[in-house]
Design an enzyme around this catalytic site. Structure first.
Site, PDB file in Angstrom:
ATOM      1  N   CYS A 402       0.852  -1.300  -0.097  1.00  0.00           N
ATOM      2  CA  CYS A 402      -0.191   0.009   0.191  1.00  0.00           C
ATOM      3  C   CYS A 402       0.711   1.198   0.178  1.00  0.00           C
ATOM      4  O   CYS A 402       1.453   1.798  -0.967  1.00  0.00           O
ATOM      5  CB  CYS A 402      -1.003  -0.028   1.188  1.00  0.00           C
ATOM      6  SG  CYS A 402      -2.418   0.832   0.838  1.00  0.00           S
ATOM      7  N   HIS A 528      -3.681  -4.885   0.577  1.00  0.00           N
ATOM      8  CA  HIS A 528      -2.928  -5.391   1.860  1.00  0.00           C
ATOM      9  C   HIS A 528      -2.999  -7.030   1.761  1.00  0.00           C
ATOM     10  O   HIS A 528      -3.860  -7.502   2.347  1.00  0.00           O
ATOM     11  CB  HIS A 528      -3.761  -4.916   2.933  1.00  0.00           C
ATOM     12  CG  HIS A 528      -3.671  -3.468   3.211  1.00  0.00           C
ATOM     13  ND1 HIS A 528      -2.582  -3.004   4.132  1.00  0.00           N
ATOM     14  CD2 HIS A 528      -4.312  -2.327   2.857  1.00  0.00           C
ATOM     15  CE1 HIS A 528      -2.507  -1.601   4.143  1.00  0.00           C
ATOM     16  NE2 HIS A 528      -3.673  -1.135   3.325  1.00  0.00           N
ATOM     17  N   GLU A 530      -1.282  -8.864   3.465  1.00  0.00           N
ATOM     18  CA  GLU A 530      -1.246  -9.499   4.863  1.00  0.00           C
ATOM     19  C   GLU A 530      -2.280  -9.961   5.422  1.00  0.00           C
ATOM     20  O   GLU A 530      -2.331 -10.770   6.300  1.00  0.00           O
ATOM     21  CB  GLU A 530      -0.339  -8.337   5.773  1.00  0.00           C
ATOM     22  CG  GLU A 530      -1.331  -7.269   6.247  1.00  0.00           C
ATOM     23  CD  GLU A 530      -1.222  -6.157   5.400  1.00  0.00           C
ATOM     24  OE1 GLU A 530      -0.827  -6.119   3.918  1.00  0.00           O
ATOM     25  OE2 GLU A 530      -1.270  -4.801   5.947  1.00  0.00           O
TER      26      GLU A 530
HETATM   27  N1  GLN Z   1      -1.837   6.884   2.914  1.00  0.00           N
HETATM   28  C1  GLN Z   1      -1.848   5.958   1.642  1.00  0.00           C
HETATM   29  C2  GLN Z   1      -3.477   5.920   1.129  1.00  0.00           C
HETATM   30  O1  GLN Z   1      -4.328   6.487   1.865  1.00  0.00           O
HETATM   31  C3  GLN Z   1      -1.808   4.530   1.889  1.00  0.00           C
HETATM   32  C4  GLN Z   1      -2.749   3.869   2.736  1.00  0.00           C
HETATM   33  C5  GLN Z   1      -2.355   2.693   3.599  1.00  0.00           C
HETATM   34  O2  GLN Z   1      -0.862   2.268   3.247  1.00  0.00           O
HETATM   35  N2  GLN Z   1      -3.160   1.569   3.951  1.00  0.00           N
HETATM   36  O3  GLN Z   1      -3.527   5.838  -0.385  1.00  0.00           O
END
Ligand code: GLN
Length: 580
Positions: A402, A528, A530
């Protein structure tokens, strides 16, 4: 028997009278952070292994509607479910133990309960009545618990109440549980209370007084626990068990020692060795014979049979002070390591040290892999960008999740495409080259709670890429939680310089996977990965990352360099026992 406040509208959710679900309520005493979630999940796991239909629910007595707006440094990770729920991290623990996908309905908070009651009051549904905690709020809580059990036709729902007995916020929930026991009968409801028996280091003596007090507190509000699960450093001996039993008004066999073990996945076995299944079966009059460890034994064994060495991974991020901020990432790494036979040693490195002094990047040479997990906001972001760049330059295996995907793009744009001033607009609204920008549909979003791009989305994987080799499929489904993404205007230039976008979603409107084919392993994902990793079944990208890290460490060892940067990656040290 449902109160007036029955909450779930979906006809599918209407409880059927054909099956009566039973409940196990798990409360906590003494203090938070005892691993109550692991105990709840372990109890549920044991019952699942009895071939019963089981699930878990978490109650969070705070006023937030969900965990989405809470600081992971204080509260731990925000876990995302398939349906886009931003949940308490215990939901992740349940998913991993039960190997099941849960939903946002598996996590209820005071905020949700009160919102429903107040909305109903405004609609005039309580006309003429004075709306009160008892019965209206407790009815709503009972309806949600029973609604979930009925919707999934569960034999048993294990409900964990967050916080510690005695907290003001948890009182309505405990009261609702007390009422369910009264209404459904003792053969349908069991209370398990998780406490702590601290050991006084000086004398090595195990103290039972905190447990006694917390049980007294529970009884004061009308709940007599059936099982007391006692966390402790070492196994409780019979004299301690009988002392607790006497004061807590239970049989000695209902006092269960939950001592520290190497892996949390051994906890079901710890409980079972003390006869947990039999106790529960007798209490709840469960007609089930047969108990089979099945593939769970393989999970336990894989953690037990780890080779002596360990794979060292640097996790570079911002929420590094509390390991729980990234619990699913930690678990995904160790699941992958266990399958390959190695313990993964994760060092959480605060990215800000790379901002203070570039020379600090050298410490990354001591690792076999660099992982940048999710994150938000400016603090530490320049340090993360440097780390992502360093991994590329030194060809150290890199996995970006992400934020780690977005900042790998920024690093590559700056250093390889020579786009000076490239950035994400999250970090610099006026970036000269906004290579990562806000999702178009997010531009007008004002509220912060529950408004990101959340939950499961389909991703197309390009053939003949690392991504395809990893996933072995042209289509995958992954969970998301973000507001920013690659700005497609920069896709061409990034590709011309060697970055490959090997996965995308929404008809290629957004990029989801990037890789650098000329590197050993440089792979980053917008989703994500994970959250869907399970013990015994590690998420594929994590598995390949750890495999690459293992190969890299072996290679470096083979080179036999004695310098700091060439030091062996697999250390022959005995790791410390992990607490549950
Ligand atoms: N801050 C980034 C976004 O909002 C990444 C978010 C995250 O890593 N969950 O896109």
């Amino acid at each position: 028997m449902l109160g007036k406040g029955y909450a779930v509208d979906d006809p599918e959710t209407t409880p059927s009278s054909s099956k009566k679900s039973k409940y196990i309520f798990v409360t906590g005493g003494v203090m938070s952070g005892l691993g109550k979630g692991v105990v709840a999940a372990s109890i549920a796991k044991l019952l699942q292994l009895c071939n019963l239909k089981v699930s878990c629910m978490k109650i969070d007595p705070y006023l937030n509607v969900d965990a989405g707006t809470m600081n992971p440094l204080i509260h731990g990770e925000v876990f995302v479910t398939d349906d886009g729920g931003e949940c308490d991290m215990d939901i992740g623990t349940y998913e991993r133990f039960l190997d099941m996908n849960l939903t946002k309905e598996h996590n209820i908070t005071t905020g949700q309960v009160y919102s429903s009651v107040i909305e109903r009051e405004r609609r005039g549904e309580y006309l003429g009545q004075c709306v009160q905690i008892i019965p209206h709020v407790t009815d709503e809580i009972k309806a949600r618990i029973r609604g979930l059990a009925a919707k999934h036709a569960l034999d048993i729902l294990v409900v964990e109440c967050g916080g510690t007995v005695g907290d003001i916020e948890s009182l309505p929930f405990l009261e609702a549980m007390r009422q369910i026991r009264l209404e459904d009968g003792a053969e349908n409801v069991l209370f398990a209370h998780v406490t702590l028996a601290p050991m006084l280091d000086v004398v090595g003596e195990i103290k039972t007084k905190p447990t006694q007090h917390s049980v007294q507190e529970l009884r004061r509000i009308g709940i007599q626990p059936d099982i007391i699960a006692v966390r402790s450093k070492v196994m409780l001996d019979p004299s301690i068990k009988s002392k607790i039993a006497l004061f807590a008004n239970v049989s000695m066999h209902d006092v269960v020692s939950c001592h520290d073990v190497d892996s949390i996945y051994e906890v079901p076995e710890v409980l079972q060795r003390q006869g947990m299944v039999e106790r529960i079966k007798n209490r709840l009059r469960l007609n089930t014979d047969g108990f089979d460890w099945g593939s769970w034994m393989h999970v336990i064994d894989s953690y037990r049979r780890l080779k002596d060495g360990m794979i060292r991974i640097a996790m570079v991020g911002k929420y590094v002070k509390l390991a729980d901020s990234y619990v699913s990432v930690n678990q995904a790494l160790s699941n992958a390591g266990a399958i390959l036979g190695y313990r993964v040693k994760i060092d959480h490195i605060d990215a800000e040290i790379f901002e203070r002094d570039m020379n600090n990047l050298g410490i990354l040479d001591d690792y076999s892999g660099i992982l940048v997990p999710g994150g938000f906001g400016k603090r530490g972001s320049e340090g993360i960008i440097r780390a992502a760049d360093y991994a590329r330059l030194k060809d150290i295996p890199y996995l970006g999740i992400c934020f780690g995907f977005q900042l790998a793009i920024v690093a590559f744009a700056r250093s390889v495409c020579m786009l000076d001033g490239a950035n994400s607009t999250e970090l610099d609204e006026d970036a000269k080259h906004p290579v990562v920008h806000i999702l178009p549909e997010q531009r007008d979003v004002v509220n912060l709670g529950g408004t990101m791009r959340l939950g499961l989305h389909e991703i197309e994987v390009k053939g003949d890429t690392l991504a395809y080799r990893i996933y072995k499929s042209g289509k995958i489904y992954k969970r998301h939680r973000h507001r920013y993404e690659l700005n497609l205007e920069y896709k061409d230039i990034l590709e011309r310089h060697g970055m490959v976008f090997s996965g995308w979603s929404d008809g290629a409107r957004r990029m989801e996977i990037l890789e650098l084919p000329d590197k050993r392993f440089y792979f980053a994902v917008q989703y994500h990965a994970e959250f869907t990793s399970r013990p015994g079944k590690p998420e594929e990208a994590f598995l390949e990352f750890i495999r690459a890290a293992l190969e890299y460490s072996t290679l470096k060892r083979g080179e036999g360099g004695a310098s700091r940067s060439q030091s062996p990656r697999i250390q022959r040290t005995r790791p410390k026992a992990r607490k549950i």
